[in-house]
Enzyme design. Structure first.
Site, PDB file in Angstrom:
ATOM      1  N   ASP A 142       1.221  -9.089  -1.196  1.00  0.00           N
ATOM      2  CA  ASP A 142      -0.087  -8.513  -1.528  1.00  0.00           C
ATOM      3  C   ASP A 142      -0.255  -8.600  -3.046  1.00  0.00           C
ATOM      4  O   ASP A 142       0.504  -7.973  -3.792  1.00  0.00           O
ATOM      5  CB  ASP A 142      -0.113  -7.048  -1.061  1.00  0.00           C
ATOM      6  CG  ASP A 142      -1.467  -6.386  -1.285  1.00  0.00           C
ATOM      7  OD1 ASP A 142      -2.237  -6.839  -2.142  1.00  0.00           O
ATOM      8  OD2 ASP A 142      -1.727  -5.382  -0.602  1.00  0.00           O
ATOM      9  N   ILE A 160       1.090  -2.221  -5.499  1.00  0.00           N
ATOM     10  CA  ILE A 160       0.747  -0.857  -5.059  1.00  0.00           C
ATOM     11  C   ILE A 160      -0.758  -0.656  -5.184  1.00  0.00           C
ATOM     12  O   ILE A 160      -1.335  -0.876  -6.248  1.00  0.00           O
ATOM     13  CB  ILE A 160       1.477   0.193  -5.914  1.00  0.00           C
ATOM     14  CG1 ILE A 160       2.974   0.179  -5.597  1.00  0.00           C
ATOM     15  CG2 ILE A 160       0.903   1.597  -5.650  1.00  0.00           C
ATOM     16  CD1 ILE A 160       3.776   1.181  -6.401  1.00  0.00           C
ATOM     17  N   HIS A 161      -1.399  -0.243  -4.099  1.00  0.00           N
ATOM     18  CA  HIS A 161      -2.824   0.103  -4.155  1.00  0.00           C
ATOM     19  C   HIS A 161      -3.177   0.941  -2.935  1.00  0.00           C
ATOM     20  O   HIS A 161      -2.297   1.385  -2.188  1.00  0.00           O
ATOM     21  CB  HIS A 161      -3.702  -1.146  -4.289  1.00  0.00           C
ATOM     22  CG  HIS A 161      -3.704  -2.061  -3.107  1.00  0.00           C
ATOM     23  ND1 HIS A 161      -4.794  -2.214  -2.293  1.00  0.00           N
ATOM     24  CD2 HIS A 161      -2.745  -2.855  -2.593  1.00  0.00           C
ATOM     25  CE1 HIS A 161      -4.513  -3.086  -1.336  1.00  0.00           C
ATOM     26  NE2 HIS A 161      -3.277  -3.490  -1.495  1.00  0.00           N
ATOM     27  N   GLY A 162      -4.462   1.148  -2.728  1.00  0.00           N
ATOM     28  CA  GLY A 162      -4.908   2.099  -1.725  1.00  0.00           C
ATOM     29  C   GLY A 162      -4.415   1.826  -0.320  1.00  0.00           C
ATOM     30  O   GLY A 162      -3.932   2.727   0.377  1.00  0.00           O
TER      31      GLY A 162
END
Lengths: 161, 141
Positions: free
Chosen positions: A9, A13-15
């Protein structure tokens, strides 16, 4: 318990990772495996602080490959995040045993073709994807747990060629 | 009319960008306009379909001209808008990333963006945002 998600990805780190996958799999550690992030004090600090209550570990590919088997036996669930197929391949070729890769977000860049709204591949990506498949890994496209999982090769017939 | 001697010159307006998931930023501005009328000088960015690098560039494009700092409102801590905003902002002075934006605090921003400097305004809005979250249960006696 340890590894419950190996995810490719480009946002790391994300939602979706914290909220959707986090609610489903409840990780206690998130490994961000990226040579660029590991080399930047700013980004190391930023990602370590991005997930309150979760132990975020930033590692280079070499460091993560070395720690991978030991982490697999650690208590609690763990995520591993890489930004692209090249890093995933490098990690596996460095010795990490990863059977399933979640392809969660490879966004548009010039020269890349759209497979769906969140996965675009170029020739180099396809080369890395073929190598990962040849190494025995599965590549499953799924942005969030509520989406239907789909094999990357089913979305991209070029991978079967 | 010229200002009278001793008048405090007007503060520069603290600029703002709202960077969120999907259409939330656009909807927030629209909702604010339904309360206070036209909203000027607030820009928006959606992370939809953008990679980390693209989102950083999109945010940096908006904040790079802010001479006296400004506020980047984002939806939640740990989101791509937060981390990319922080990376984009660090090269441009007192640009503050403000997570957890909601309508009450955004309205307060609109009424106070010329009254405070960026740091004082951020502190005020943090308190306003907290105060705006209440739980009412049942019918008051």
């Amino acid at each position: 318990m340890s590894w419950v998600l190996h995810r490719i990805d480009d946002r790391l780190i994300h939602g979706q990772v914290l909220v959707a996958w986090g609610a489903r799999l409840d990780p206690v550690r998130i490994w961000v495996v990226d040579d660029g992030v590991a080399a930047s004090e700013w980004e190391r600090t930023l990602f370590r602080e991005a997930a309150p209550g979760i132990d975020v570990r930033v590692a280079s590919v070499a460091e993560a490959a070395q720690a991978h088997a030991q982490e697999a036996a650690a208590p609690g669930a763990a995520f591993l995040l890489v930004r692209d197929l090249a890093t995933a391949r490098a990690l596996v070729e460095a010795g990490a045993v990863v059977r399933d890769w979640n392809v969660g977000g490879l966004h548009y860049a010039p020269g890349k073709e759209k497979l769906n709204d969140y996965v675009y591949l170029g020739p180099a990506d396809r080369g890395h994807a073929r190598a990962l498949l040849a190494l025995g890994g599965a590549l499953t496209v799924q942005d969030v747990p509520a989406s239907a999982p789909t094999a990357l090769a089913a979305l991209d017939p070029a991978l079967a060629a | 009319m010229s200002p009278a001697p001793g008048d405090t010159p007007p503060r520069p307006r603290v600029p703002a960008l709202i960077a969120t998931h999907a259409d939330l930023a656009q909807a927030l501005v629209r909702a604010a306009e339904s309360v206070v009328g036209p909203v000027e000088d607030v820009t928006i960015v959606s992370n939809l379909g953008l990679s980390k690098d693209e989102l950083e560039e999109a945010i940096e494009e908006q904040v790079k001209g802010w001479s006296y700092g400004g506020l980047v409102f984002v939806d939640f801590w740990g989101s791509s808008c937060h981390t990319c905003g922080a990376t984009a902002a660090r090269k441009h002075g007192e640009v503050i990333i403000f997570t957890g934006v909601n309508l009450p605090l955004f309205l307060d921003y609109l009424y106070n963006r010329e009254k405070f400097d960026v740091v004082a305004l951020a502190e005020r809005l943090q308190q306003k945002g907290r105060d705006s979250i209440r739980v009412q249960r049942g019918v008051p006696a």
